[in-house]
Design an enzyme around this catalytic site. Sequence first.
Site, PDB file in Angstrom:
ATOM      1  N   GLY A 135       0.840  -1.200   0.000  1.00  0.00           N
ATOM      2  CA  GLY A 135       0.000   0.000   0.000  1.00  0.00           C
ATOM      3  C   GLY A 135       0.867   1.238   0.000  1.00  0.00           C
ATOM      4  O   GLY A 135       1.731   1.399   0.873  1.00  0.00           O
ATOM      5  N   THR A 136       0.663   2.078  -1.005  1.00  0.00           N
ATOM      6  CA  THR A 136       1.415   3.345  -1.037  1.00  0.00           C
ATOM      7  C   THR A 136       0.449   4.510  -1.016  1.00  0.00           C
ATOM      8  O   THR A 136       0.604   5.508  -1.714  1.00  0.00           O
ATOM      9  CB  THR A 136       2.347   3.426  -2.269  1.00  0.00           C
ATOM     10  OG1 THR A 136       1.556   3.193  -3.432  1.00  0.00           O
ATOM     11  CG2 THR A 136       3.463   2.419  -2.184  1.00  0.00           C
ATOM     12  N   GLY A 137      -0.598   4.357  -0.203  1.00  0.00           N
ATOM     13  CA  GLY A 137      -1.491   5.474   0.077  1.00  0.00           C
ATOM     14  C   GLY A 137      -0.844   6.347   1.135  1.00  0.00           C
ATOM     15  O   GLY A 137       0.379   6.341   1.319  1.00  0.00           O
ATOM     16  N   GLY A 138      -1.689   7.117   1.835  1.00  0.00           N
ATOM     17  CA  GLY A 138      -1.164   8.054   2.839  1.00  0.00           C
ATOM     18  C   GLY A 138      -0.256   7.354   3.844  1.00  0.00           C
ATOM     19  O   GLY A 138       0.876   7.799   4.090  1.00  0.00           O
ATOM     20  N   ILE A 139      -0.722   6.244   4.397  1.00  0.00           N
ATOM     21  CA  ILE A 139       0.071   5.575   5.440  1.00  0.00           C
ATOM     22  C   ILE A 139       1.345   4.987   4.848  1.00  0.00           C
ATOM     23  O   ILE A 139       2.446   5.193   5.379  1.00  0.00           O
ATOM     24  CB  ILE A 139      -0.767   4.488   6.148  1.00  0.00           C
ATOM     25  CG1 ILE A 139      -1.904   5.158   6.927  1.00  0.00           C
ATOM     26  CG2 ILE A 139       0.101   3.647   7.090  1.00  0.00           C
ATOM     27  CD1 ILE A 139      -2.825   4.215   7.661  1.00  0.00           C
ATOM     28  N   LYS A 142      -7.839  -1.569  12.555  1.00  0.00           N
ATOM     29  CA  LYS A 142      -8.565  -0.886  13.626  1.00  0.00           C
ATOM     30  C   LYS A 142      -9.564  -1.782  14.361  1.00  0.00           C
ATOM     31  O   LYS A 142      -9.725  -1.675  15.552  1.00  0.00           O
ATOM     32  CB  LYS A 142      -9.370   0.296  13.054  1.00  0.00           C
ATOM     33  CG  LYS A 142      -8.635   1.207  12.091  1.00  0.00           C
ATOM     34  CD  LYS A 142      -7.610   2.062  12.804  1.00  0.00           C
ATOM     35  CE  LYS A 142      -7.003   3.136  11.927  1.00  0.00           C
ATOM     36  NZ  LYS A 142      -6.602   2.772  10.596  1.00  0.00           N
ATOM     37  N   GLY A 199      -8.749   7.005   2.856  1.00  0.00           N
ATOM     38  CA  GLY A 199      -8.995   5.635   3.321  1.00  0.00           C
ATOM     39  C   GLY A 199      -9.340   5.615   4.800  1.00  0.00           C
ATOM     40  O   GLY A 199     -10.273   4.931   5.242  1.00  0.00           O
ATOM     41  N   THR A 200      -8.592   6.411   5.578  1.00  0.00           N
ATOM     42  CA  THR A 200      -8.830   6.498   7.025  1.00  0.00           C
ATOM     43  C   THR A 200     -10.193   7.119   7.304  1.00  0.00           C
ATOM     44  O   THR A 200     -10.937   6.655   8.168  1.00  0.00           O
ATOM     45  CB  THR A 200      -7.717   7.357   7.668  1.00  0.00           C
ATOM     46  OG1 THR A 200      -6.484   6.718   7.401  1.00  0.00           O
ATOM     47  CG2 THR A 200      -7.904   7.509   9.154  1.00  0.00           C
ATOM     48  N   GLU A 246     -12.852   4.620   6.653  1.00  0.00           N
ATOM     49  CA  GLU A 246     -12.926   3.638   7.747  1.00  0.00           C
ATOM     50  C   GLU A 246     -13.593   4.256   8.978  1.00  0.00           C
ATOM     51  O   GLU A 246     -14.330   3.583   9.695  1.00  0.00           O
ATOM     52  CB  GLU A 246     -11.530   3.145   8.118  1.00  0.00           C
ATOM     53  CG  GLU A 246     -11.031   2.024   7.228  1.00  0.00           C
ATOM     54  CD  GLU A 246      -9.807   1.327   7.809  1.00  0.00           C
ATOM     55  OE1 GLU A 246      -9.977   0.418   8.620  1.00  0.00           O
ATOM     56  OE2 GLU A 246      -8.685   1.723   7.444  1.00  0.00           O
ATOM     57  N   HIS A 297     -17.883   3.793  11.299  1.00  0.00           N
ATOM     58  CA  HIS A 297     -18.230   3.713  12.727  1.00  0.00           C
ATOM     59  C   HIS A 297     -19.444   4.567  13.086  1.00  0.00           C
ATOM     60  O   HIS A 297     -19.918   4.506  14.215  1.00  0.00           O
ATOM     61  CB  HIS A 297     -17.048   4.191  13.583  1.00  0.00           C
ATOM     62  CG  HIS A 297     -15.876   3.264  13.560  1.00  0.00           C
ATOM     63  ND1 HIS A 297     -15.722   2.230  14.455  1.00  0.00           N
ATOM     64  CD2 HIS A 297     -14.804   3.196  12.736  1.00  0.00           C
ATOM     65  CE1 HIS A 297     -14.612   1.581  14.197  1.00  0.00           C
ATOM     66  NE2 HIS A 297     -14.030   2.143  13.149  1.00  0.00           N
TER      67      HIS A 297
HETATM   68  C1  IKT Z   1      -5.350   5.471  13.637  1.00  0.00           C
HETATM   69  O1  IKT Z   1      -4.950   5.710  12.492  1.00  0.00           O
HETATM   70  O2  IKT Z   1      -4.675   4.885  14.471  1.00  0.00           O
HETATM   71  C2  IKT Z   1      -6.730   5.869  14.003  1.00  0.00           C
HETATM   72  C3  IKT Z   1      -7.077   7.309  13.726  1.00  0.00           C
HETATM   73  C4  IKT Z   1      -6.852   8.142  14.924  1.00  0.00           C
HETATM   74  C5  IKT Z   1      -5.439   8.543  15.036  1.00  0.00           C
HETATM   75  C6  IKT Z   1      -5.184   9.184  16.349  1.00  0.00           C
HETATM   76  C7  IKT Z   1      -3.977  10.074  16.307  1.00  0.00           C
HETATM   77  C8  IKT Z   1      -4.139  11.111  17.332  1.00  0.00           C
HETATM   78  C9  IKT Z   1      -3.194  12.238  17.276  1.00  0.00           C
HETATM   79  O3  IKT Z   1      -2.367  12.353  16.367  1.00  0.00           O
HETATM   80  O4  IKT Z   1      -3.298  13.064  18.195  1.00  0.00           O
HETATM   81  C10 IKT Z   1      -8.552   7.423  13.365  1.00  0.00           C
HETATM   82  C11 IKT Z   1      -9.456   6.696  14.253  1.00  0.00           C
HETATM   83  N1  IKT Z   1      -8.773   6.995  12.039  1.00  0.00           N
END
Ligand code: IKT
Length: 348
Positions: free
Chosen positions: A10-14, A142, A209-210, A213, A217
């Site tokens: 995966g070469t998206g944001g993460i 997650k 993507g995040t 996700e 919720h």
């Molecule tokens: C995640 O990517 O771990 C979950 C995300 C929340 C990140 C929290 C970072 C907090 C910070 O930088 O202060 C979200 C639930 N997608």
Amino acid sequence: MNDINFAILGTGGIGRRALEVSVAKDELMPIAACDRHGIAVDHGGLDVDELLAATEGNIASDGGTAIESSGDGIKEHGDDKGVVTSRQAVSTETPIEDIIAEHEAIDAVLIALPNLEHDFIPNIAERFADAGYEGVLVDVLKRSRVIGMLDEREEQLEESGITFVCGAGATPGLLTGAAALASQSFVEIEEIEIWWGVGLKSGYEDNRGTVREDIAHLPDYDIESARDLSDEDIEEIVDAHDGVIKFNDMEHADDVLLERAGICDTEDVTVGGILDLRNDQKPTTTTVKVTGRTFDGDVGTNTFELDDDTSMEANVNGPALGYLKAAVRRNRTDDYGVYGPAELMPGF
Ligand code: IKT
């Protein structure tokens, strides 16, 4: 520690930020990266600057990684070209299979893909095990229920020689580890509250993507309905919340991961937070509060806070690579199986 040759799925944001962070970390050498269209491999080390320059701004709408099936199961929205725009990459229909084919040169794999089907990441782990991979797998998933799916595969992973660290981003991940550390003062835990704040105005494109996700919720959505949302649907949801979405009682694996480390029961853990898509500032300080009873009869709350100015990208990718290195240490002493971030902290 000897050098760690690692790959990123995966070469998206993460994935891209993890590559960037890895350059500043000792011992880490990225030798392979892929998205749904292509794969870049260089056993001497990828040219991260070139790869980032080529892929920056041309990512898929979900961060370069989900929906519209390719031959190999990486699914994405959008019609961008992603990693194949790099001169180090070739196009392929089977990116994950192609990375797996490199497994003898790989010490660790960071799975930086959204898990929009619950068994997607567990199935990737299985495919590495089937191929006889001996090394580390780390994900930033997650959902609580996915941990059980990994546990079901634990025997197979152990037999292959795989050390798997699940939920190694921020929450679960850094904040789960912080909760485990904060719990050490107590002999019994009453409650663990994780409350995060993320501001994603300029980082929105990179983190679709995040965001998708997270939307899964919300009370009216689940993982399937969120997966099917178009970009326009997502814009509408964001607009309907004036850009600021609050999440309560999220199904985040911090609960299961703290329970499996023997710290508390899943029902003692809550995860929630605020996502502001119109500001880069965090709408609230990210906080972990651990309330417990001490051996000498007091009840107290230990509080852990992240700095408001430290980016989500730093708080996800730094820990993910840190947990990856911790897993490599275990793997090199033949310690295999499935671990969560709380188990890599002092025991409770
Ligand atoms: C995640 O990517 O771990 C979950 C995300 C929340 C990140 C929290 C970072 C907090 C910070 O930088 O202060 C979200 C639930 N997608």
